[in-house]
Enzyme design. Structure first.
Site, PDB file in Angstrom:
ATOM      1  N   GLY A 489       0.681  -1.069   0.226  1.00  0.00           N
ATOM      2  CA  GLY A 489      -0.358  -0.245   0.112  1.00  0.00           C
ATOM      3  C   GLY A 489       0.684   1.074   0.214  1.00  0.00           C
ATOM      4  O   GLY A 489       0.136   2.109   0.384  1.00  0.00           O
ATOM      5  N   ALA A 718      15.912  10.439  -3.197  1.00  0.00           N
ATOM      6  CA  ALA A 718      15.540  10.280  -2.446  1.00  0.00           C
ATOM      7  C   ALA A 718      15.806   9.858  -1.125  1.00  0.00           C
ATOM      8  O   ALA A 718      16.653   9.022  -0.852  1.00  0.00           O
ATOM      9  CB  ALA A 718      14.388   9.882  -3.036  1.00  0.00           C
ATOM     10  N   LYS A 719      15.444   9.701   0.216  1.00  0.00           N
ATOM     11  CA  LYS A 719      15.527   8.787   1.414  1.00  0.00           C
ATOM     12  C   LYS A 719      14.358   8.053   1.868  1.00  0.00           C
ATOM     13  O   LYS A 719      13.042   7.862   1.178  1.00  0.00           O
ATOM     14  CB  LYS A 719      15.321   9.691   2.396  1.00  0.00           C
ATOM     15  CG  LYS A 719      16.931  10.419   2.449  1.00  0.00           C
ATOM     16  CD  LYS A 719      16.979  11.071   3.131  1.00  0.00           C
ATOM     17  CE  LYS A 719      17.980  12.558   3.339  1.00  0.00           C
ATOM     18  NZ  LYS A 719      18.668  13.119   4.579  1.00  0.00           N
ATOM     19  N   VAL A 721      10.674   6.720   3.605  1.00  0.00           N
ATOM     20  CA  VAL A 721       9.863   7.437   4.339  1.00  0.00           C
ATOM     21  C   VAL A 721       8.538   6.490   4.761  1.00  0.00           C
ATOM     22  O   VAL A 721       8.210   6.421   5.387  1.00  0.00           O
ATOM     23  CB  VAL A 721       9.710   8.836   3.850  1.00  0.00           C
ATOM     24  CG1 VAL A 721       8.181   8.670   2.633  1.00  0.00           C
ATOM     25  CG2 VAL A 721       9.017   9.743   5.278  1.00  0.00           C
ATOM     26  N   GLU A 723       9.156   4.340   7.684  1.00  0.00           N
ATOM     27  CA  GLU A 723       7.899   4.077   9.077  1.00  0.00           C
ATOM     28  C   GLU A 723       8.258   5.567   9.920  1.00  0.00           C
ATOM     29  O   GLU A 723       7.656   5.944  10.374  1.00  0.00           O
ATOM     30  CB  GLU A 723       9.594   3.026   9.855  1.00  0.00           C
ATOM     31  CG  GLU A 723       9.593   1.662   9.325  1.00  0.00           C
ATOM     32  CD  GLU A 723      11.078   1.500   9.243  1.00  0.00           C
ATOM     33  OE1 GLU A 723      10.756   0.406  10.779  1.00  0.00           O
ATOM     34  OE2 GLU A 723      12.196   1.151   8.657  1.00  0.00           O
TER      35      GLU A 723
END
Lengths: 762, 289, 160
Positions: A489, A718-719, A721, A723
């Site tokens: 999801g 990008a990193k 995200v 959690e």
């Protein structure tokens, strides 16, 4: 990196959204195969009991029952570690012992699997289950870690002396924390406790297994780590890996729970026993008691500061409740300490944890994985220190947060961090200056609070962080991207499409995601550790780059110019020098295949990627609460999350992750409590009538701020995200409560009774 | 752990007479099914496994809300919480009942569940009973032997136990006209989240003498703080015949809290009782003043 | 013993022989193959099994299938016209209101019941209408956005 981006950064619609909106999406629970049987599991009503006798004769005689299996039947298969992962790089090469059978002769927790059966439909399966007679010998049990560690406590696992499943030292200790604490101007300390939190995935655990005529095992699984599950399943059932095929359909939520084996082993055992396809879908109650949920911790924390607010030392001891099997639980402390102790710049850091086996349902991975537990204490203590030192909570954090170039939480160079911007922009959004520290009067008082945090983008350097991507260009310039994240999801298919399309100069809708079948996909660690966008994304980017080079080379040949001169965008390759010289991606790809020169070239790119990098996301959470001092009720009025997760590939998807984190964070902070009866070991909260996650009316006004600055290592900056969104919510609420009414709650969840007790008016 | 139901025999009576005949014949082996939001859950949890299910929702003419100046309000036992909450006459003249029906369950549950079921379940935390207590509701119970009408304050015996006999069916709730100058409200606190079981529910109905502003009568009822829904009669005495002020409200609330007999979370329930009684009286007073 | 029941599902007429203890959610999923209706908590708390009966949202996991005789049932499969999405579905897709998607059918049907009666709902009315549907992924933020956007779109369609 001031690259002009045309696909990345756009709020694209997810490729799978329409299927889910129409009921067209097929989840494991929806699958039907001709001849399929329905499985059902018999579970222990006791927290610790030996199975003396199982009489299955009545159940076997029920028409429609095809097989009943007991521990005797499953002894032929290997014991396993349901958690699938170990951490070879830390704690002296940490591995989890294979300690669990498909079924076990001794129930180690309420809800442990004793027997299982398969019948032609669910009604008969349920009826048959009630006909199985089990004679139990009840054994002494231990519910709390403290009890379990005492001499004379029942031994729960052969691998755990004094029931200590794992003594876990902090992986990156530094300096001398004891000494530094002795010399600190200000020491704040306290014990903070956190509760077991259940994932409450919308779809309960489910699996379908089928053995084909050649002896191949096909498993429809919700596992977040399909390739690791394949390896472990092959091992359990004594099969070569190529005899096991894992299929990943849509998954109705996971949040870490499906990072371990769930319904798969018993379902497969029933399929092997009957030779027929079997579907096993857990009831909601089983989802609560049979699977892993968040580890409950008791954290003793001590933090030292200089007069000027400089953090000098931090020390932690975590005591965690593992449950009847080890699962992923031990890692929750290891990871929690790495993130928590590595968050601020601090020269003296020490930590250790005892992860203790108990006769309770198993604990494991859940969004944040230990980080929410340790930050629950750390961020409250930092506020306490700020008050003692007469510094405001923003300033003390700005003084101690790490800057780019320093060593990050996992021992790697911190490539980028915009936590300062998170703190500043979040404070602005919540109205910190006008609201914080003001005198409060009346029965209903408002307050604001903040918490900061850091997390990870993948599992490196602690665990293998491998991903593979393969991309092939079709003759019309569209592409098939072969990857295997778990579609839980998180909008990962869309994000990977954007990354591939950006690099190839085509549109996100031109990418078809080929996935969900271990026969086709290359090895993939899976969706875990906030890694899919960062690690699978990097693999995808490099596979696309590899294909792009071939496209450009061919185009250069077709246009008769040098490839260096070419650029590619909006499905077109053109010369930077002479824009009139251009050719479409489709023409190049078509020519590669239909060239009638004895050269059929399906342009394709591949990347086998081991991530050696890890760019931790950082974030600041702000809460505004209202506390009714007469009733103890805490109402969260506003939540602001400001997140530095690098460049947002799709801001809409990033917001979704952070907004969902807020709901789980509010639940962790205020409403969710997994209650185990101390006298009976029975789980009293096994469905939504007793276990309360926040509904739509419990959500406050929310705001997400994405800093959107690229990280040098992530795909297009990008990193991870996945959690971070829930980690800082509970401590921000606790700090806001302190601002409102001047009392600290150290024990989760924050109930009205605890608030009233703390106010001295309970 | 079961997701499905055990088999049972299904009966779908078309008249009240047929229904009570079946209930009387099957006696303890039968359960009445209306909205199902409670019964089906108990059956799935295997708390009960009736041999006969008597489904009464197909009986015509048990789903109504009628009002007349002479007889007051009558509600068919099969009226859903939704239909009661949406009824303009109830919103207008018995707003506290509309409020309580809007509190029950979720939108889906309110569409399915009936007021008859909410009363007959007789769990301590049901929302409509405290309101019906202050409204002096009477319940029409029909059996093979005929019918009887019982005041609601004699209906509840113990948690999940009522005076309803085997073979007897609640068919109608009768509510008299509220006193001329009166107002009321329903206040509650939930156990944990916004949509949740009621921890404490408080209904207040107050009448005043419009000339001198004295509280001529007041009824206070609480739910979920004793084995059955209860009246706080001593607290009512504190206010009856008095001119209401904050001090008096506080005093009545304190007395009401003392009258409660909660079991679990007892101190907190008492505190919430005090808080909600005080809030409910103050709000009612404000409406009527 | 099975009994015959006739009812409408998504404007199609069905006549089925049904065991009395069969739940509506079972009949829809297992007999009619309408697996968009989800079985999640089983006790009516989560709303994943929501369907519309005569336009009102109810819980198919607490409804005996025999009791829907003569009724008109709408499941999530009944909303789109071919591949053309219903405006609420379209809004959920476009606003990122769908993550794992398992609560989505129930959410959309609860939203439809609201918007069929009220094309101009407030934020509060939307929240109350969806308060019987739990979601664990989204924090509900984009779901509310989507319903409000759908209301606007449907309202424009109704009164161009």
């Amino acid at each position: 990196m001031s690259q002009k981006l045309s696909v990345v950064g756009k709020r694209i619609i997810q490729p799978d959204a329409a299927a889910k909106a129409t009921g067209n999406a097929i989840y494991v629970s929806d699958i039907t195969i001709p001849g399929m049987l329905i499985g059902k599991v018999l579970r222990s009503p006791y927290p610790h009991a030996r199975i003396k006798r199982i009489d299955k004769s009545k159940a076997e005689n029920l028409s429609g029952v095809e097989a009943i299996i007991t521990p005797e039947d499953t002894a032929q298969w290997q014991k396993f570690d349901r958690g699938l992962k170990d951490l070879p790089m830390i704690a002296g090469g940490y591995t989890v012992p294979a300690d669990e059978g498909v079924l076990n002769e001794r129930a180690r927790h309420f809800g442990d699997a004793i027997a299982a059966l398969a019948a032609i439909n669910e009604h008969i399966a349920e009826e048959a289950l009630e006909l199985i007679e089990v004679e139990y010998e009840e054994l002494p049990f231990a519910i709390d870690p403290e009890e379990a560690m005492k001499p004379g406590a029942p031994q729960i696992s052969d691998f755990a002396g004094r029931n200590i499943g794992k003594h876990m030292p902090y992986a990156f200790p530094e300096g001398d924390a004891d000494k530094a604490l002795g010399g600190a101007d200000c020491v704040v300390e306290g014990t903070f406790t956190t509760t077991k939190q259940e994932h409450c995935t919308a779809e309960t655990a489910a699996a379908v297994a089928r053995i084909d005529i050649s002896g191949r095992l096909i498993v429809w699984s919700q596992c977040q780590l399909p390739h690791l599950a394949r390896r472990e399943i092959a091992h359990i059932f004594n099969m070569p890996v190529h005899k096991v095929k894992m299929i990943t359909p849509f998954i109705g939520g996971s949040f870490g729970q499906r990072g371990s084996l769930c319904a798969e082993p018993i379902c497969i055992a029933l399929a092997l026993k009957t030779g027929k396809p079997v579907k096993l879908v857990y009831s909601r109650e089983e989802n609560f008691i049979a699977l892993e949920s968040r580890t409950g911790f008791k954290c003793n924390l001590k933090i030292g500061f200089n007069k000027d607010g400089t953090l000098t030392a931090i020390q932690v001891y975590m005591l965690g409740r593992l449950g009847g099997y080890m699962g992923c639980g031990p890692m929750a402390s290891a990871i929690g300490m790495i993130f928590g102790l590595g968050h601020y710049r601090c020269p003296n850091r020490a930590g250790e944890a005892d992860m203790v086996m108990t006769n309770t349902p198993v604990s494991g991975a859940f969004r944040g994985f230990g980080n929410p537990a340790i930050m629950w204490g750390i961020e409250q203590l930092v506020d306490e220190a700020a008050e003692r030192l007469n510094i405001d909570p923003l300033t003390i954090r700005l003084k101690n947060i790490k800057r780019a170039g320093e060593t990050a939480n996992m021992g790697l160079r911190l490539e980028s961090t915009y936590l300062e911007e998170c703190i500043k922009q979040g404070a602005e959004a919540i109205g910190w200056r006008e609201k914080w520290g003001k005198k409060k009067e009346g029965a209903i008082r408002r307050g604001v609070g903040l918490a900061t945090m850091t997390h990870c983008s993948g599992a490196a350097p602690l665990y293998l962080d491998h991903s593979n991507a393969f991309i092939k260009l079709n003759e019309d310039g569209t592409a098939d991207l072969v990857v295997h994240p778990a579609p839980v999801g998180q909008h990962i298919w869309g994000a990977l499409s954007q990354i591939a399309a950006e690099e190839l100069g085509i549109h996100a809708g031109d990418i078809n995601i080929v996935t969900g079948d271990t026969d086709v996909t290359l090895f993939e660690y899976g969706s875990d550790a906030s890694r899919s966008t960062y690690v699978i994304g990097n693999a995808t980017l490099m596979a696309a780059r590899n294909a792009k080079e071939q496209i450009l080379a061919r185009a250069a040949e077709m246009l008769d110019i040098s490839p260096e001169e070419l650029k590619i965008s909006d499905r077109k390759i053109s010369s930077r020098v002479d824009p009139k010289k251009s050719i479409s991606v489709a023409e190049v790809c078509y020519d590669a295949i239909y060239n009638f020169k004895g050269e059929c070239l399906n342009i394709s790119g591949k990347c086998s990627w081991e991530s050696k990098w890890n760019s931790p996301p950082t974030g600041a959470f702000f809460a505004e609460v209202e506390v009714n001092t007469e009733t103890g009720k805490v109402t969260v009025r506003r939540l602001v999350t400001a997140m530095d997760c690098g460049k947002a590939i799709n801001p809409m998807a990033v917001e979704g992750q952070l907004e969902g984190g807020m709901q789980q964070g509010i639940g962790y902070g205020l409403t969710e409590d997994y209650v185990i009866n101390k006298d009976t070991g029975v789980v009293e909260t096994d469905n939504y009538d007793s276990y309360k996650m926040p509904g739509i009316l419990d959500m406050p006004e929310t705001k997400v701020i994405i800093i959107d600055e690229p990280d040098p290592k992530g795909p297009f900056g990008a990193k991870g995200v996945g959690e971070p969104g829930m980690v800082g919510v509970a401590p921000a609420i606790a700090n806001a409560i302190y601002d409102a009414i001047g009392v600290r709650i150290r024990d989760l969840p924050i109930t009205p009774e605890k608030v009233l007790d703390a106010l001295g008016s309970g | 752990m079961a997701r499905l139901l055990r088999p049972f025999e299904y009966r779908g009576p078309q008249t009240v007479g047929e229904a009570v005949r079946m209930l009387s014949e099957y006696d303890a082996q039968a359960r009445v099914l209306a909205g199902g939001t409670d019964l089906i859950v108990s059956m799935k949890k295997r708390q009960i496994s009736p041999r006969y299910i008597v489904y009464i929702k197909d009986i015509p003419d048990l789903n109504y809300v009628h009002y007349s100046q002479e007889t007051g309000l009558t509600i068919g036992a099969l009226a859903t919480h939704r239909s009661i909450a949406d009824s303009s006459i109830i919103k207008d003249r018995y707003n506290l009942l509309a409020t309580a029906c809007n509190k029950v369950g979720t939108p889906q549950v309110r569409n399915m569940g009936t007021i008859g079921g909410n009363i007959c379940k007789a769990g301590p935390s049901q929302d409509t009973p405290p309101v019906l207590l202050v409204l002096d509701a009477r319940l029409k119970l029909v059996s093979l032997g005929g019918e009887r009408v019982v005041p609601i304050d004699t209906f509840f015996l113990a948690p999940f136990k009522t005076v309803l006999q085997q073979g007897e069916l609640l068919t109608e709730i009768q509510i008299p006209n509220p006193p001329p100058v009166s107002a009321g409200c329903y206040k509650w606190a939930t156990k944990t989240v916004a949509v949740d079981e009621t921890l404490v529910g408080v209904a207040v109905l107050m009448s005043v003498d419009s000339a001198d502003g004295v509280c001529t009568d007041i009824k206070i009822a609480l739910g979920s703080v004793a084995p059955t829904p209860m009246r706080a009669r001593q607290a009512e005495e504190v206010l009856r015949g008095k001119r209401i002020d904050d001090r008096l409200i506080g005093q009545a609330a304190q007395v009401a809290a003392g009258e409660t007999r909660p079991r679990s979370r007892a101190d907190f329930r008492r505190r919430m009782s005090r808080h909600l009684v005080s809030e409910a009286i103050a709000e009612t007073w404000k409406m009527i003043r | 013993m099975k009994e015959i029941a006739t009812f409408m599902v998504n404007e199609k007429h069905y006549e089925l022989a049904i065991e009395p203890h069969m739940l509506l959610v079972e009949v829809l999923r297992d007999e009619l193959g309408l697996t968009g209706t989800k079985h999640s908590c089983g006790i009516g708390s989560c709303g994943a099994c929501t369907v519309l009966i005569d336009g009102r949202p109810v819980l198919s996991c607490l409804t005996l299938a025999l009791t829907v005789r003569g009724k008109d049932i709408t499941t999530i499969e009944g909303l789109a016209q071919g591949t053309t999405l219903h405006p609420i579905q379209k809004a959920f897709v476009e606003h990122g209101a769908i993550q794992c998607g398992y609560c989505t059918p129930g959410m959309i049907l609860s939203a439809k019941a609201l918007l069929d009666k009220n094309l101009n709902p407030t934020d509060k009315e939307v929240k109350h209408a969806l308060s019987g549907n739990l979601c664990r992924c989204t924090g509900y933020v984009k779901i509310i956005d989507a319903v409000l956007a759908a209301a606007e779109a449907m309202s424009k369609e109704a009164h161009p």
